[in-house]
Design a protein around this motif. Structure first.
Motif, PDB file in Angstrom:
ATOM      1  N   LEU A 117       0.836  -1.197   0.000  1.00 34.56           N
ATOM      2  CA  LEU A 117       0.000   0.000   0.000  1.00 34.56           C
ATOM      3  C   LEU A 117       0.877   1.256   0.000  1.00 34.56           C
ATOM      4  CD1 LEU A 117      -2.760   1.295   0.081  1.00 34.56           C
ATOM      5  CD2 LEU A 117      -2.687   1.107   2.573  1.00 34.56           C
ATOM      6  N   SER A 118       1.904   1.276   0.833  1.00 33.04           N
ATOM      7  CA  SER A 118       2.779   2.449   0.877  1.00 33.04           C
ATOM      8  C   SER A 118       3.543   2.605  -0.438  1.00 33.04           C
ATOM      9  CB  SER A 118       3.732   2.384   2.060  1.00 33.04           C
ATOM     10  OG  SER A 118       4.576   1.267   1.953  1.00 33.04           O
ATOM     11  N   LEU A 119       3.915   1.495  -1.063  1.00 30.10           N
ATOM     12  CA  LEU A 119       4.585   1.552  -2.356  1.00 30.10           C
ATOM     13  C   LEU A 119       3.657   2.121  -3.426  1.00 30.10           C
ATOM     14  CD1 LEU A 119       7.137   0.930  -3.948  1.00 30.10           C
ATOM     15  CD2 LEU A 119       6.231  -1.343  -4.378  1.00 30.10           C
ATOM     16  N   LEU A 120       2.398   1.690  -3.402  1.00 30.54           N
ATOM     17  CA  LEU A 120       1.413   2.216  -4.352  1.00 30.54           C
ATOM     18  C   LEU A 120       1.165   3.707  -4.140  1.00 30.54           C
ATOM     19  CD1 LEU A 120      -1.205  -0.679  -4.539  1.00 30.54           C
ATOM     20  CD2 LEU A 120       0.320   0.109  -6.350  1.00 30.54           C
ATOM     21  N   ILE A 121       1.099   4.118  -2.896  1.00 29.37           N
ATOM     22  CA  ILE A 121       0.883   5.544  -2.591  1.00 29.37           C
ATOM     23  C   ILE A 121       2.064   6.365  -3.102  1.00 29.37           C
ATOM     24  CG2 ILE A 121       0.742   7.229  -0.715  1.00 29.37           C
ATOM     25  CD1 ILE A 121      -0.943   5.152   0.810  1.00 29.37           C
ATOM     26  N   CYS A 122       3.281   5.894  -2.854  1.00 22.26           N
ATOM     27  CA  CYS A 122       4.474   6.612  -3.344  1.00 22.26           C
ATOM     28  C   CYS A 122       4.472   6.691  -4.864  1.00 22.26           C
ATOM     29  CB  CYS A 122       5.743   5.919  -2.852  1.00 22.26           C
ATOM     30  SG  CYS A 122       6.074   6.180  -1.113  1.00 22.26           S
ATOM     31  N   LEU A 123       4.114   5.598  -5.508  1.00 25.27           N
ATOM     32  CA  LEU A 123       4.077   5.580  -6.971  1.00 25.27           C
ATOM     33  C   LEU A 123       3.032   6.561  -7.494  1.00 25.27           C
ATOM     34  CD1 LEU A 123       5.064   4.335  -9.605  1.00 25.27           C
ATOM     35  CD2 LEU A 123       3.313   2.581  -9.343  1.00 25.27           C
ATOM     36  N   PHE A 124       1.859   6.575  -6.877  1.00 27.46           N
ATOM     37  CA  PHE A 124       0.785   7.482  -7.282  1.00 27.46           C
ATOM     38  C   PHE A 124       1.203   8.932  -7.113  1.00 27.46           C
ATOM     39  CE2 PHE A 124      -3.076   9.917  -6.209  1.00 27.46           C
ATOM     40  CZ  PHE A 124      -3.758   9.766  -7.410  1.00 27.46           C
ATOM     41  N   LEU A 125       1.800   9.264  -5.960  1.00 32.25           N
ATOM     42  CA  LEU A 125       2.254  10.639  -5.725  1.00 32.25           C
ATOM     43  C   LEU A 125       3.360  11.025  -6.700  1.00 32.25           C
ATOM     44  CD1 LEU A 125       2.270  10.767  -1.822  1.00 32.25           C
ATOM     45  CD2 LEU A 125       0.633  11.827  -3.385  1.00 32.25           C
ATOM     46  N   SER A 126       4.226  10.109  -6.999  1.00 31.36           N
ATOM     47  CA  SER A 126       5.308  10.365  -7.946  1.00 31.36           C
ATOM     48  C   SER A 126       4.763  10.646  -9.339  1.00 31.36           C
ATOM     49  CB  SER A 126       6.248   9.161  -7.966  1.00 31.36           C
ATOM     50  OG  SER A 126       7.025   9.147  -9.114  1.00 31.36           O
ATOM     51  N   LEU A 127       3.774   9.874  -9.762  1.00 33.09           N
ATOM     52  CA  LEU A 127       3.171  10.085 -11.077  1.00 33.09           C
ATOM     53  C   LEU A 127       2.460  11.434 -11.139  1.00 33.09           C
ATOM     54  CD1 LEU A 127       1.788   6.532 -11.923  1.00 33.09           C
ATOM     55  CD2 LEU A 127       3.746   7.705 -12.951  1.00 33.09           C
ATOM     56  N   GLY A 128       1.783  11.809 -10.052  1.00 30.01           N
ATOM     57  CA  GLY A 128       1.104  13.104 -10.005  1.00 30.01           C
ATOM     58  C   GLY A 128       2.087  14.253 -10.112  1.00 30.01           C
ATOM     59  N   ALA A 129       3.213  14.131  -9.391  1.00 27.42           N
ATOM     60  CA  ALA A 129       4.233  15.176  -9.449  1.00 27.42           C
ATOM     61  C   ALA A 129       4.849  15.249 -10.839  1.00 27.42           C
ATOM     62  CB  ALA A 129       5.315  14.912  -8.401  1.00 27.42           C
ATOM     63  N   THR A 130       5.053  14.099 -11.465  1.00 31.70           N
ATOM     64  CA  THR A 130       5.619  14.078 -12.809  1.00 31.70           C
ATOM     65  C   THR A 130       4.673  14.731 -13.808  1.00 31.70           C
ATOM     66  OG1 THR A 130       6.827  12.058 -12.269  1.00 31.70           O
ATOM     67  CG2 THR A 130       6.566  12.584 -14.596  1.00 31.70           C
ATOM     68  N   ALA A 131       3.393  14.442 -13.668  1.00 31.66           N
ATOM     69  CA  ALA A 131       2.405  15.042 -14.577  1.00 31.66           C
ATOM     70  C   ALA A 131       2.356  16.552 -14.401  1.00 31.66           C
ATOM     71  CB  ALA A 131       1.034  14.432 -14.332  1.00 31.66           C
ATOM     72  N   GLN A 132       2.438  17.004 -13.140  1.00 32.40           N
ATOM     73  CA  GLN A 132       2.416  18.445 -12.889  1.00 32.40           C
ATOM     74  C   GLN A 132       3.696  19.083 -13.440  1.00 32.40           C
ATOM     75  OE1 GLN A 132       1.794  19.611  -8.820  1.00 32.40           O
ATOM     76  NE2 GLN A 132       1.048  21.610  -9.439  1.00 32.40           N
ATOM     77  N   ASN A 133       4.817  18.401 -13.281  1.00 31.83           N
ATOM     78  CA  ASN A 133       6.071  18.890 -13.837  1.00 31.83           C
ATOM     79  C   ASN A 133       5.991  19.035 -15.350  1.00 31.83           C
ATOM     80  OD1 ASN A 133       8.018  19.647 -12.057  1.00 31.83           O
ATOM     81  ND2 ASN A 133       9.058  17.683 -11.993  1.00 31.83           N
ATOM     82  N   ALA A 134       5.403  18.039 -16.002  1.00 37.75           N
ATOM     83  CA  ALA A 134       5.272  18.089 -17.464  1.00 37.75           C
ATOM     84  C   ALA A 134       4.381  19.252 -17.882  1.00 37.75           C
ATOM     85  CB  ALA A 134       4.710  16.770 -17.983  1.00 37.75           C
ATOM     86  N   THR A 135       3.299  19.474 -17.151  1.00 37.74           N
ATOM     87  CA  THR A 135       2.396  20.596 -17.462  1.00 37.74           C
ATOM     88  C   THR A 135       3.111  21.923 -17.249  1.00 37.74           C
ATOM     89  OG1 THR A 135       0.495  19.258 -16.828  1.00 37.74           O
ATOM     90  CG2 THR A 135       0.152  21.628 -16.945  1.00 37.74           C
ATOM     91  N   THR A 136       3.872  22.018 -16.175  1.00 37.96           N
ATOM     92  CA  THR A 136       4.631  23.237 -15.904  1.00 37.96           C
ATOM     93  C   THR A 136       5.633  23.503 -17.020  1.00 37.96           C
ATOM     94  OG1 THR A 136       4.412  22.937 -13.518  1.00 37.96           O
ATOM     95  CG2 THR A 136       6.176  24.394 -14.259  1.00 37.96           C
ATOM     96  N   GLN A 137       6.343  22.482 -17.427  1.00 40.47           N
ATOM     97  CA  GLN A 137       7.330  22.641 -18.494  1.00 40.47           C
ATOM     98  C   GLN A 137       6.660  23.047 -19.811  1.00 40.47           C
ATOM     99  OE1 GLN A 137       9.424  18.902 -18.499  1.00 40.47           O
ATOM    100  NE2 GLN A 137      10.757  19.503 -16.806  1.00 40.47           N
ATOM    101  N   ARG A 138       5.523  22.434 -20.097  1.00 39.31           N
ATOM    102  CA  ARG A 138       4.795  22.777 -21.324  1.00 39.31           C
ATOM    103  C   ARG A 138       4.330  24.230 -21.273  1.00 39.31           C
ATOM    104  NH1 ARG A 138      -0.625  22.355 -22.782  1.00 39.31           N
ATOM    105  NH2 ARG A 138      -1.102  21.237 -20.873  1.00 39.31           N
ATOM    106  N   ALA A 139       3.755  24.626 -20.132  1.00 39.36           N
ATOM    107  CA  ALA A 139       3.271  26.003 -19.974  1.00 39.36           C
ATOM    108  C   ALA A 139       4.419  26.995 -20.088  1.00 39.36           C
ATOM    109  CB  ALA A 139       2.556  26.154 -18.632  1.00 39.36           C
ATOM    110  N   ASP A 140       5.547  26.693 -19.429  1.00 36.19           N
ATOM    111  CA  ASP A 140       6.711  27.578 -19.503  1.00 36.19           C
ATOM    112  C   ASP A 140       7.219  27.708 -20.938  1.00 36.19           C
ATOM    113  OD1 ASP A 140       6.621  28.042 -16.755  1.00 36.19           O
ATOM    114  OD2 ASP A 140       8.224  26.610 -16.294  1.00 36.19           O
ATOM    115  N   SER A 141       7.242  26.591 -21.653  1.00 41.23           N
ATOM    116  CA  SER A 141       7.699  26.620 -23.052  1.00 41.23           C
ATOM    117  C   SER A 141       6.770  27.466 -23.910  1.00 41.23           C
ATOM    118  CB  SER A 141       7.768  25.201 -23.627  1.00 41.23           C
ATOM    119  OG  SER A 141       8.776  24.470 -22.995  1.00 41.23           O
ATOM    120  N   LEU A 142       5.482  27.287 -23.730  1.00 46.31           N
ATOM    121  CA  LEU A 142       4.515  28.075 -24.491  1.00 46.31           C
ATOM    122  C   LEU A 142       4.671  29.566 -24.192  1.00 46.31           C
ATOM    123  CD1 LEU A 142       1.433  25.724 -24.043  1.00 46.31           C
ATOM    124  CD2 LEU A 142       2.570  26.250 -26.218  1.00 46.31           C
ATOM    125  N   TYR A 143       4.878  29.887 -22.929  1.00 45.69           N
ATOM    126  CA  TYR A 143       5.069  31.283 -22.533  1.00 45.69           C
ATOM    127  C   TYR A 143       6.318  31.856 -23.202  1.00 45.69           C
ATOM    128  CZ  TYR A 143       5.509  35.423 -19.576  1.00 45.69           C
ATOM    129  OH  TYR A 143       5.621  36.716 -19.128  1.00 45.69           O
TER     130      TYR A 143
END
Length: 160
Positions: free
Chosen positions: A3-29
């Motif tokens: 369960l803790s491994l799944l939670i870490c994986l889920f949080l990691s994926l969420g952070a990665t997705a937010q990072n990708a969105t941030t990078q995309r937004a910064d590039s567009l700007y």
């Protein structure tokens, strides 16, 4: 354990997705595609994203929207001094001198007893100067020079 491994994986994926969105937004700007950047930043919902949205509106010439975005950000996150400073500068550029003065005075007041940012005093001096209040402007430029004796723009204004 799983369960803790799944939670870490889920949080990691969420952070990665937010990072990708941030990078995309910064590039567009950076490419000047402000409308798409605003849409991408809107997905993030962070104070930094809100600041970038305000900047994109301002750069696009949508000053009324920029003012509203800055005001909303400052209301929700008053600790965002850069947003307040940029709002004050925008008010100044728009000729809304009483609003600009209030922002800069507030920023200066908050820094009493600590190192004062000379830019706050400089812009307050510019506001006074635009309102033909030359004595307060000179005093305010002097305050900027007290904070930074090599503040070139204040030195220029005092020497004129």
């Amino acid at each position: 354990m799983r369960l803790s491994l799944l939670i870490c994986l889920f949080l990691s994926l969420g952070a990665t997705a937010q990072n990708a969105t941030t990078q995309r937004a910064d590039s567009l700007y950076q490419l000047g595609n402000y409308r798409a950047a605003i849409n991408a930043y809107s997905e993030l919902g962070t104070p930094r994203a809100s600041l970038q949205i305000a900047r994109a509106y301002k750069t696009s010439g949508l000053n009324a929207k920029a003012v509203e975005q800055y005001k909303d950000l400052v209301q929700k996150h008053p600790e965002q001094k850069i947003a307040r400073f940029e709002l004050g500068k925008l008010y100044f550029q728009l000729g809304r001198f009483p609003a600009a003065a209030a922002v800069f005075q507030n920023l200066i007041q908050e820094e009493k007893g600590s190192e004062t940012n000379p830019e706050y005093a400089y812009y307050l001096g510019r506001v006074y100067q635009q309102q033909d209040s030359y004595q307060p402007a000179l005093k305010t430029y002097a305050r900027a020079l007290q904070a930074d004796s090599s503040h070139v723009r204040s030195l220029y204004q005092v020497s004129r």
